[in-house]
Structures are given as structure tokens and as C-alpha cells.
Enzyme design. Structure first.
Site, mmCIF file in Angstrom:
data_model
loop_
_atom_site.group_PDB
_atom_site.id
_atom_site.type_symbol
_atom_site.label_atom_id
_atom_site.label_comp_id
_atom_site.label_asym_id
_atom_site.label_seq_id
_atom_site.Cartn_x
_atom_site.Cartn_y
_atom_site.Cartn_z
ATOM 1 N N THR A 230 1.087 5.152 0.655
ATOM 2 C CA THR A 230 0.239 6.277 1.406
ATOM 3 C C THR A 230 0.437 7.406 0.632
ATOM 4 O OG1 THR A 230 1.817 6.599 3.058
ATOM 5 C CG2 THR A 230 0.262 5.029 3.606
ATOM 6 N N ALA B 91 0.811 -1.195 -0.010
ATOM 7 C CA ALA B 91 -0.011 0.073 0.095
ATOM 8 C C ALA B 91 0.920 1.320 0.177
ATOM 9 C CB ALA B 91 -0.906 0.064 1.154
ATOM 10 N N VAL C 35 3.736 -1.386 3.293
ATOM 11 C CA VAL C 35 3.264 -0.040 3.315
ATOM 12 C C VAL C 35 4.474 0.772 3.022
ATOM 13 C CG1 VAL C 35 3.306 0.534 5.758
ATOM 14 C CG2 VAL C 35 1.754 1.807 4.165
ATOM 15 N N LYS C 36 4.298 1.770 1.814
ATOM 16 C CA LYS C 36 5.287 2.875 1.735
ATOM 17 C C LYS C 36 4.688 4.174 2.214
ATOM 18 C CE LYS C 36 5.651 4.631 -2.538
ATOM 19 N NZ LYS C 36 6.332 4.726 -3.942
ATOM 20 N N THR C 37 5.528 4.729 2.777
ATOM 21 C CA THR C 37 5.270 6.109 3.350
ATOM 22 C C THR C 37 6.335 7.247 3.001
ATOM 23 O OG1 THR C 37 3.799 7.264 5.050
ATOM 24 C CG2 THR C 37 5.681 5.845 5.807
#
Ligand code: R5P
Length: 267
Positions: A143, A141, A171-173
Site C-alpha cells: 500500500t 500488495a 499486504v504490506k502497509t
């Protein structure tokens, strides 16, 4: 996770040290011919040997990456909008059958928490996880941040946690002040995007700070392929992520690759 899921995940986040260097070259899916990616094959080929995985669209994969390549693929499967329109209005743009056919190691989709099409993107994430679970393909996912959204720990924790709750595997943020909070409140591994091009030393410092405060690695694009030495930068980033190099050590790797390139051009 079943065997197939674990095996694919291990191609993206290396089990030897639990770390990941993902090369992001998917920018064209909404930005068109991004600076440094005008001819994707030319940009990608020299970097592939240094990337644990490569994140890109199926169009660039089919046209610009040798199918004999061993570098695992993280396929961008969301899109449907452009820089000229509301960015959050994304849907799933690739069928699970095509992802399987392309032998991808993970699928990536953006969520836009707090944006106009928040619900659509979150429901898409949940659907993609359902499809991924059936076929043993992990979901990353992303962000994504709307134009008016603050990239602070409170907002990024909210986005990352929602991604994890909906079943994403990674998750990549963005890195931010208080990044530890983002990582601690997120039960899945976190990687960071590099963001807009900055001086090389700053980009290396960003990668260093992120892994020091709990990220398992990076999904970096512009700060690698828009550098005056893309190979030097990805090697420097690798040293930080996998070899516990300091920022100074990584910068020396970048400088020496850049110097080598300059010497070859002069000679
Ligand atoms: C952005 O939408 C893309 O998913 C990029 O892959 C991501 O932002 C990472 O690239 P960069 O390091 O250039 O920010």
C-alpha cells in the site's frame, strides 16, 4: 490455496509461528542507487542468513544474489516510474513466466489508493492475482502512499481492505496510531514497512508495536541496511518478530553486534 501456493506462502510467512521477517532491498526500482544499496551484493550477502525472505527486483536478484542461496524471494513486479515523475503511474513490469523461472516465493506490486493512477494499479493487482493463482504464486500488495496522502488508520484500512478484496494474499502497509483497526478490518495477514531511517531504538519499537497490535511481521529495508550495524538490526528485529523479545532485549542484540564489529575493526 492449493499445495503450491501454500508451500510458497509458508516460505514467506513461517508456519511455525505465523510470523515473517522480510528484508526489503527493492528501493532502486524507482529511487536508483539508494543510500546503503549502491552495491547491492555487498549489502545483501551478510543479511541473507537472517532474513526469512528477501524482497527485490529481478535485476538485483540476477546480478547480486547467489542462485545457491536458500533465502526465499519476493519479487517486485511493479514499476515503470521514477522519483522524478508521478509515482503512482506503475504497471506490471515482469511476466509471470519470468517469475516462475526465477523460482520466486511471492510477487509484490504497489497499489496507490487515492492517487492519480489508482485504477491502473488496482486493476494490475487483480491481473497479477489471476496470474499468480494459475501458477501457485502468492501476491504481496504494497500500500504505497502518495505524497499528499495521510498515513492514518482510516486511509491504510481502506488500502489494505481493497488489496484483500482484490485477492492479494499478504499486504504490506505502514504502522500508524490505531493500527489494530487496520489489521482487524483486513482478512489477510499484514506486514509493515520500516519507512525512512530513524534511530535504531525507534525502529525496533516500531517493529514491536506492529507485531503487538496484530502485524505478522515486517518488510523492513532502510532501518536495516542504513543502520551502522545492519546485521545487528536484522537480528534485533528477528528477535522481536520470532522470539517475543522486548525492545530492550532487541536493542542489546543490535548493540552487541555493533560492538563486535567495532572490536573486530580495532583488533
Ligand atoms: C518501497 O516502495 C519499497 O517497496 C520498500 O520495500 C518498502 O518501503 C520497505 O522498505 P523500508 O523499510 O525502507 O520502508
Amino acid at each position: 490455496m492449493d499445495w503450491g501456493m501454500k508451500n510458497r506462502f509458508a516460505r514467506v510467512v513461517k508456519p511455525e509461528d505465523g510470523r515473517a521477517v522480510m528484508l526489503a532491498v527493492d528501493h532502486g526500482y524507482f529511487l536508483g542507487p539508494t543510500s546503503g544499496l549502491e552495491e547491492p551484493r555487498k549489502t545483501i550477502e551478510p543479511l541473507l542468513p537472517y532474513a526469512d525472505s528477501i524482497m527485490l527486483t529481478r535485476g538485483v536478484l540476477r546480478t547480486s544474489v547467489d542462485p545457491n542461496s536458500h533465502t526465499p524471494v519476493v519479487l517486485r513486479v511493479s514499476g515503470g516510474t521514477s522519483i522524478l515523475k508521478e509515482l503512482s503511474n506503475e504497471d506490471i513490469t515482469v511476466s509471470i513466466e519470468d517469475a516462475v523461472r526465477l523460482n520466486v516465493s511471492a510477487m509484490a506490486l504497489s497499489i496507490f489508493v487515492g492517487s492519480e493512477f489508482e485504477k491502473q494499479t488496482l486493476v494490475s493487482l487483480a491481473k497479477l492475482v489471476d496470474e499468480g493463482e494459475k501458477c501457485g504464486i502468492p501476491v504481496l500488495a504494497v500500500t504505497a502512499v502518495g505524497k499528499e496522502m495521510a498515513r492514518d488508520a482510516r486511509y491504510l484500512s481502506l488500502s489494505c481492505r481493497i488489496a484483500a478484496e482484490l485477492g492479494a494474499h499478504l499486504v504490506k502497509t505502514y504502522y500508524c496510531e490505531g493500527f489494530e483497526e487496520v489489521v482487524e478490518s483486513c482478512p489477510i495477514p499484514v506486514i509493515i514497512a520500516g519507512g525512512k531511517k530513524t534511530p535504531e531504538l525507534e525502529a525496533l519499537q516500531l517493529a514491536f508495536n506492529a507485531v503487538r497490535t496484530g502485524a505478522v511481521g515486517v518488510d523492513m529495508g532502510r532501518n536495516i541496511f542504513q543502520s551502522d550495524s545492519p546485521v545487528g538490526m536484522i537480528r534485533g528485529v528477528r528477535a522481536i518478530v520470532h522470539e517475543k523479545a522486548s525492545v530492550d532485549e532487541a536493542y542489546k542484540i543490535y548493540e552487541s553486534a555493533k560492538g563486535g564489529k567495532a572490536r573486530r575493526a580495532a583488533g
